[in-house]
Design a protein around this motif. Structure first.
Motif, PDB file in Angstrom:
ATOM      1  N   VAL A 165       0.120   0.815  -8.834  1.00  0.00           N
ATOM      2  CA  VAL A 165       1.555   0.061  -8.185  1.00  0.00           C
ATOM      3  C   VAL A 165       1.716  -1.066  -9.135  1.00  0.00           C
ATOM      4  CG1 VAL A 165       2.390  -1.592  -6.462  1.00  0.00           C
ATOM      5  CG2 VAL A 165       1.078   0.222  -5.638  1.00  0.00           C
ATOM      6  N   GLU A 166       3.292  -0.810  -9.773  1.00  0.00           N
ATOM      7  CA  GLU A 166       3.870  -1.318 -10.340  1.00  0.00           C
ATOM      8  C   GLU A 166       4.214  -2.887 -10.465  1.00  0.00           C
ATOM      9  OE1 GLU A 166       6.438   0.921 -13.308  1.00  0.00           O
ATOM     10  OE2 GLU A 166       5.005   1.860 -14.225  1.00  0.00           O
ATOM     11  N   GLN A 197      -3.636   7.174  -2.768  1.00  0.00           N
ATOM     12  CA  GLN A 197      -2.972   5.866  -2.151  1.00  0.00           C
ATOM     13  C   GLN A 197      -3.319   4.901  -3.393  1.00  0.00           C
ATOM     14  OE1 GLN A 197      -6.072   3.847  -1.028  1.00  0.00           O
ATOM     15  NE2 GLN A 197      -5.123   2.107  -1.065  1.00  0.00           N
ATOM     16  N   ARG A 198      -2.251   3.801  -3.053  1.00  0.00           N
ATOM     17  CA  ARG A 198      -2.538   3.200  -4.183  1.00  0.00           C
ATOM     18  C   ARG A 198      -1.955   1.947  -3.491  1.00  0.00           C
ATOM     19  NH1 ARG A 198      -5.618   6.322  -6.043  1.00  0.00           N
ATOM     20  NH2 ARG A 198      -5.593   6.756  -8.199  1.00  0.00           N
ATOM     21  N   ASN A 199      -2.399   0.560  -4.134  1.00  0.00           N
ATOM     22  CA  ASN A 199      -2.345  -0.631  -3.120  1.00  0.00           C
ATOM     23  C   ASN A 199      -1.833  -1.960  -4.709  1.00  0.00           C
ATOM     24  OD1 ASN A 199      -5.053  -2.537  -4.231  1.00  0.00           O
ATOM     25  ND2 ASN A 199      -5.939  -1.255  -2.545  1.00  0.00           N
ATOM     26  N   GLU A 249       0.878  -0.695  -0.359  1.00  0.00           N
ATOM     27  CA  GLU A 249       0.200   0.104   0.032  1.00  0.00           C
ATOM     28  C   GLU A 249       0.939   1.232  -0.049  1.00  0.00           C
ATOM     29  OE1 GLU A 249      -4.356   1.647   1.972  1.00  0.00           O
ATOM     30  OE2 GLU A 249      -2.559   0.205   3.178  1.00  0.00           O
ATOM     31  N   LEU A 250       0.720   1.899  -1.301  1.00  0.00           N
ATOM     32  CA  LEU A 250       1.707   3.546  -0.908  1.00  0.00           C
ATOM     33  C   LEU A 250       0.666   4.111  -1.340  1.00  0.00           C
ATOM     34  CD1 LEU A 250       4.846   2.078  -1.704  1.00  0.00           C
ATOM     35  CD2 LEU A 250       2.836   0.885  -1.994  1.00  0.00           C
ATOM     36  N   PHE A 251       1.394   5.495  -0.562  1.00  0.00           N
ATOM     37  CA  PHE A 251       0.821   7.154  -0.826  1.00  0.00           C
ATOM     38  C   PHE A 251       1.345   7.855  -1.335  1.00  0.00           C
ATOM     39  CE2 PHE A 251      -0.436   4.205   2.814  1.00  0.00           C
ATOM     40  CZ  PHE A 251      -2.014   4.195   3.005  1.00  0.00           C
ATOM     41  N   TRP A 252       0.792   9.138  -1.783  1.00  0.00           N
ATOM     42  CA  TRP A 252       1.832   9.809  -2.660  1.00  0.00           C
ATOM     43  C   TRP A 252       1.381  11.064  -1.363  1.00  0.00           C
ATOM     44  CZ3 TRP A 252       5.868  11.488  -5.639  1.00  0.00           C
ATOM     45  CH2 TRP A 252       6.669  10.102  -6.145  1.00  0.00           C
ATOM     46  N   TYR A 253       2.096  12.184  -1.308  1.00  0.00           N
ATOM     47  CA  TYR A 253       1.642  13.207  -0.872  1.00  0.00           C
ATOM     48  C   TYR A 253       2.340  14.772  -1.229  1.00  0.00           C
ATOM     49  CZ  TYR A 253       0.578  10.022   3.474  1.00  0.00           C
ATOM     50  OH  TYR A 253       0.104   9.437   4.203  1.00  0.00           O
ATOM     51  N   GLY A 262      -7.656   1.965  -4.894  1.00  0.00           N
ATOM     52  CA  GLY A 262      -6.605   2.621  -4.411  1.00  0.00           C
ATOM     53  C   GLY A 262      -7.997   4.169  -4.517  1.00  0.00           C
ATOM     54  N   SER A 263      -7.152   5.397  -3.930  1.00  0.00           N
ATOM     55  CA  SER A 263      -8.165   6.301  -3.939  1.00  0.00           C
ATOM     56  C   SER A 263      -6.939   7.854  -4.384  1.00  0.00           C
ATOM     57  CB  SER A 263      -8.855   6.566  -2.443  1.00  0.00           C
ATOM     58  OG  SER A 263      -8.126   6.964  -1.270  1.00  0.00           O
ATOM     59  N   ASN A 264      -7.942   8.973  -4.034  1.00  0.00           N
ATOM     60  CA  ASN A 264      -7.049  10.305  -4.941  1.00  0.00           C
ATOM     61  C   ASN A 264      -7.887  10.830  -3.943  1.00  0.00           C
ATOM     62  OD1 ASN A 264      -6.157   8.778  -7.645  1.00  0.00           O
ATOM     63  ND2 ASN A 264      -6.013  10.633  -7.512  1.00  0.00           N
ATOM     64  N   GLY A 265      -6.766  11.932  -3.213  1.00  0.00           N
ATOM     65  CA  GLY A 265      -7.532  12.944  -2.722  1.00  0.00           C
ATOM     66  C   GLY A 265      -8.264  13.861  -3.155  1.00  0.00           C
ATOM     67  N   THR A 266      -9.472  14.252  -2.457  1.00  0.00           N
ATOM     68  CA  THR A 266      -9.959  15.222  -2.915  1.00  0.00           C
ATOM     69  C   THR A 266     -10.070  16.325  -4.467  1.00  0.00           C
ATOM     70  OG1 THR A 266     -11.661  15.095  -0.708  1.00  0.00           O
ATOM     71  CG2 THR A 266     -11.941  16.965  -2.018  1.00  0.00           C
ATOM     72  N   GLU A 267      -8.776  17.156  -3.582  1.00  0.00           N
ATOM     73  CA  GLU A 267      -8.220  18.322  -4.515  1.00  0.00           C
ATOM     74  C   GLU A 267      -7.447  17.764  -6.072  1.00  0.00           C
ATOM     75  OE1 GLU A 267      -5.290  21.185  -3.969  1.00  0.00           O
ATOM     76  OE2 GLU A 267      -5.976  20.384  -1.712  1.00  0.00           O
TER      77      GLU A 267
END
Length: 143
Positions: free
Chosen positions: A92-93, A71-73, A54-58, A78-83
C-alpha cells in the motif's frame, strides 16, 4: 521462442458492498500483453475515509471462481493466497495506490485481475433449499 502472454484487467470504478459512498477503487481499463518470463505491474488507486486501509487483489481465470491473490494493509502487513506466494507482490503506497506486481509471468497468469477495499470472495458457500410441501386437493365428480 517465448509464447505471448496476455493479462486482462477488468477495470471498474467499484464501490464495494459494505463501503461508505466515499470508498472507491479505480483501475484504468486496459489489456496488457507480455512475454512469458517478463514482469508486469497492474495499477489500482483507491479512496477511503477509513483510517486504516486494507486492500485485496483477486484473480479470475476463465471458467473459474475468483481467488484471493493477496491482501495488504497500510501498516505494512498482509498475506498472499496459497498459490501466489512467490511471484506476486504489492504494498500500500502513500498516494492511495496498491499496484500488483507479477514477476516471471506464466501462461497460467492470463486472467482478469481486480482490487477491492473489502473481502469480496467467500471461502465457502452455503446453499439453502426450501422444503415446500404442497397439499394437493383432488376434486371428485359426484354423479
Amino acid at each position: 521462442m517465448k509464447l505471448w502472454l496476455m493479462e486482462t484487467l477488468i477495470i471498474l470504478g467499484l464501490v464495494v458492498l459494505g463501503c461508505q459512498s466515499e470508498d472507491t477503487v479505480d483501475q484504468p481499463l486496459k489489456h496488457v500483453t507480455k512475454l512469458e518470463g517478463e514482469s508486469v505491474t497492474l495499477d489500482c488507486k483507491y479512496n477511503t475515509t477509513s483510517p486504516s486501509q486494507e486492500l485485496f487483489w483477486y484473480i479470475q481465470r476463465t471458467e473459474e471462481s475468483p481467488k484471493l491473490v493477496l491482501q495488504r494493509n497500510s501498516y505494512g502487513g498482509g498475506s498472499n493466497g496459497t498459490e501466489f506466494q512467490e511471484r506476486f507482490y504489492s504494498v500500500v503506497e502513500p498516494l492511495k495506490s496498491v499496484p500488483l506486481i507479477i514477476r516471471r509471468l506464466c501462461m497460467s497468469d492470463s486472467a482478469v485481475y481486480y482490487c477491492a477495499l473489502r473481502p469480496t470472495v467467500l471461502t465457502g458457500c452455503l446453499y439453502l433449499i426450501q422444503n415446500q410441501k404442497k397439499h394437493i386437493q383432488g376434486r371428485g365428480r359426484s354423479g
